[in-house]
Design an enzyme around this catalytic site. Structure first.
Site, mmCIF file in Angstrom:
data_model
loop_
_atom_site.group_PDB
_atom_site.id
_atom_site.type_symbol
_atom_site.label_atom_id
_atom_site.label_comp_id
_atom_site.label_asym_id
_atom_site.label_seq_id
_atom_site.Cartn_x
_atom_site.Cartn_y
_atom_site.Cartn_z
ATOM 1 N N TYR A 58 1.067 -1.257 0.076
ATOM 2 C CA TYR A 58 0.121 -0.050 -0.028
ATOM 3 C C TYR A 58 0.616 1.268 -0.039
ATOM 4 O O TYR A 58 0.317 2.186 -0.256
ATOM 5 C CB TYR A 58 -1.071 0.040 1.297
ATOM 6 C CG TYR A 58 -1.945 -0.928 1.464
ATOM 7 C CD1 TYR A 58 -2.339 -1.748 0.206
ATOM 8 C CD2 TYR A 58 -2.642 -1.150 2.400
ATOM 9 C CE1 TYR A 58 -3.386 -2.610 0.436
ATOM 10 C CE2 TYR A 58 -3.766 -1.991 2.556
ATOM 11 C CZ TYR A 58 -4.013 -3.055 1.613
ATOM 12 O OH TYR A 58 -5.035 -3.899 1.839
HETATM 13 N N1 LIG Z 1 -7.491 -8.186 -0.223
HETATM 14 C C1 LIG Z 1 -7.214 -7.336 0.727
HETATM 15 O O1 LIG Z 1 -6.352 -7.627 1.770
HETATM 16 C C2 LIG Z 1 -7.791 -6.000 0.776
HETATM 17 C C3 LIG Z 1 -8.436 -5.552 -0.239
HETATM 18 C C4 LIG Z 1 -9.246 -4.159 -0.010
HETATM 19 C C5 LIG Z 1 -8.817 -3.476 1.073
HETATM 20 N N2 LIG Z 1 -8.258 -4.144 2.012
HETATM 21 C C6 LIG Z 1 -8.354 -3.431 3.605
HETATM 22 O O2 LIG Z 1 -9.446 -3.161 3.743
HETATM 23 C C7 LIG Z 1 -9.857 -1.896 3.994
HETATM 24 C C8 LIG Z 1 -11.083 -1.237 3.504
HETATM 25 O O3 LIG Z 1 -11.064 -1.412 2.241
HETATM 26 P P1 LIG Z 1 -12.357 -0.851 1.524
HETATM 27 O O4 LIG Z 1 -12.106 -1.516 -0.155
HETATM 28 O O5 LIG Z 1 -13.508 -1.135 2.172
HETATM 29 O O6 LIG Z 1 -12.284 0.757 1.200
HETATM 30 P P2 LIG Z 1 -11.795 1.771 2.296
HETATM 31 O O7 LIG Z 1 -10.444 1.771 2.276
HETATM 32 O O8 LIG Z 1 -12.770 1.631 3.473
HETATM 33 O O9 LIG Z 1 -12.325 3.078 1.511
HETATM 34 C C9 LIG Z 1 -13.598 3.582 1.875
HETATM 35 C C10 LIG Z 1 -13.854 4.725 0.954
HETATM 36 O O10 LIG Z 1 -15.097 5.354 1.684
HETATM 37 C C11 LIG Z 1 -14.772 6.783 1.841
HETATM 38 N N3 LIG Z 1 -15.276 7.370 3.103
HETATM 39 C C12 LIG Z 1 -14.888 6.864 4.423
HETATM 40 N N4 LIG Z 1 -15.685 7.410 5.320
HETATM 41 C C13 LIG Z 1 -16.582 8.103 4.699
HETATM 42 C C14 LIG Z 1 -17.704 8.858 5.173
HETATM 43 N N5 LIG Z 1 -17.599 8.936 6.525
HETATM 44 N N6 LIG Z 1 -18.250 9.432 4.311
HETATM 45 C C15 LIG Z 1 -18.092 9.429 2.864
HETATM 46 N N7 LIG Z 1 -17.214 8.611 2.460
HETATM 47 C C16 LIG Z 1 -16.211 8.036 3.181
HETATM 48 C C17 LIG Z 1 -13.386 7.035 1.578
HETATM 49 O O11 LIG Z 1 -13.048 8.318 1.033
HETATM 50 P P3 LIG Z 1 -12.516 9.520 1.770
HETATM 51 O O12 LIG Z 1 -10.902 9.307 1.287
HETATM 52 O O13 LIG Z 1 -12.931 10.611 0.765
HETATM 53 O O14 LIG Z 1 -12.917 9.333 3.032
HETATM 54 C C18 LIG Z 1 -12.754 5.698 0.633
HETATM 55 O O15 LIG Z 1 -12.873 6.085 -0.827
HETATM 56 C C19 LIG Z 1 -8.544 -0.888 3.179
HETATM 57 O O16 LIG Z 1 -8.250 0.218 3.728
HETATM 58 C C20 LIG Z 1 -7.612 -1.832 3.428
HETATM 59 O O17 LIG Z 1 -6.839 -1.760 4.864
HETATM 60 C C21 LIG Z 1 -7.734 -5.377 1.919
#
Ligand SMILES: NC(=O)c1ccc[n+]([C@@H]2O[C@H](COP(=O)([O-])OP(=O)(O)OC[C@H]3O[C@@H](n4cnc5c(N)ncnc54)[C@H](OP(=O)(O)O)[C@@H]3O)[C@@H](O)[C@H]2O)c1
Length: 311
Positions: A58
């Protein structure tokens, strides 16, 4: 912030974890500078979040290292990931110790709480278990890694084929998997056995459909109805999730998504990533709300009970 226990690891973790990957990568992908990314981590910790999830791929481990420098190490639970394949070529076993040393150096610590095998596709599972995990075991014995986890490729494996296989083995302390308002399949196929075996769980993609537009959700509902995967009488309106926002329920869909995950049996930590410190604080507040109303939960389950193929 509320805390829970991460399965058999016994680690006390916040119910909301800060995801340092995803679409924002702490703002790396959204134009934030390094200072702002470090500030997101600090503000999340100030809001009570003690679980930080990152990965060697990352580019955010260094921001975490800067944000936690000077804090008592035991206050934070660090989760990071070893890349297992690049362009279809599996990582050789001898790469594991050097990778972990580099993670430790970027994080500024001498141990990792949970080291995951990252984004393991079904066809890669046996190699990871039989060739890479024994290397991690040696690092565990050396005190550099406390617990071993595995994460799925939710985009390509939305019905959890790999993790259902992993449930048959005893080497995994923690799973990281996709789960959200639309794809609730893990509640049927992963969480019951994970609870039984004491595997700790982290969920990702929690906000995915909550953040899409009402039009995109309406289009999804039309497709699901056409595929006989959604009961048209339960869908009811253009936005199939719109009913969750009401005075006795959630104030917005992001809140609905967080409270849905937080209270799903089998979910320990809901991960949410952001490059915006105010979002980290808002999410920490929203996840503290009560479970969604029982009638909303029943309608959600009825709507999406046949969905397991959408990330
Ligand atoms: N295979 C894997 O191991 C894998 C794959 C994917 C993800 N992950 C992990 O899981 C975590 C979660 O991933 P995810 O794919 O679910 O996405 P995420 O990282 O949780 O991203 C969430 C998105 O929502 C937005 N957001 C967050 N809070 C918000 C709010 N209160 N209001 C409006 N928008 C909001 C963020 O944008 P803003 O920046 O504008 O807030 C971001 O674009 C990642 O960060 C990573 O650590 C692991």
């Amino acid at each position: 912030m509320q805390y829970t226990i991460l399965g058999r690891t016994g680690l006390k973790v916040s119910v909301l974890g800060l995801g340092c990957g995803g679409p924002s990568r702490l703002g790396r992908k959204t134009g934030r500078n390094e200072e702002e990314s470090v500030a997101v981590v600090r503000r999340a910790i100030d809001a009570g979040i003690n679980f930080l999830d990152t990965a060697e791929s990352y580019g955010t481990e260094g921001f975490i290292g800067k944000a936690i420098a000077g804090l008592p190490r035991e206050r934070i639970v660090l989760s990071t990931k070893k890349t297992v394949s690049r362009k279809g070529v599996m990582a050789p076993p001898e790469e594991v110790p050097a990778s972990v040393e580099a993670c430790l150096s970027r994080l500024g610590t001498d141990y990792i709480d949970v080291l995951h095998m990252h984004n393991v596709r079904p066809g890669e599972y046996e190699y990871v278990r039989d060739v890479l995990v024994p290397q991690v075991r040696k690092l565990q014995q050396a005190g550099k890694v406390r617990f071993i986890g595995i994460t799925e490729d939710f985009d390509g494996d939305s019905s959890h084929t790999m993790l259902r296989r992993a449930l048959g083995d005893d080497c995994w302390d923690v799973f990281l998997l996709g789960y959200n308002l639309v794809n609730q399949s893990a509640a049927r196929t992963v969480f019951p056995d994970a609870i039984r075996k004491g595997v700790g769980t982290l969920v990702m993609y929690a906000l995915r459909w909550a953040r899409r537009t009402a039009e995109a959700r309406g289009e999804l509902a039309r497709q699901l109805i056409a595929q006989s995967r959604m009961d048209p009488s339960a869908a009811g309106q253009d936005d199939p999730l719109g009913f969750l926002v009401h005075p006795g329920g959630a104030s917005c869909l992001v809140e609905a998504a967080l409270r849905f995950c937080r209270y799903s049996p089998g979910v320990n930590v809901t991960l949410s990533g952001t490059g915006d410190a105010s979002h980290a604080e808002a999410n920490a507040r929203m996840i503290e709300g009560p479970p969604l109303p029982a009638e909303d939960m029943a309608r959600l389950e009825r709507l999406f009970e046949k969905v397991d193929h959408i990330p």
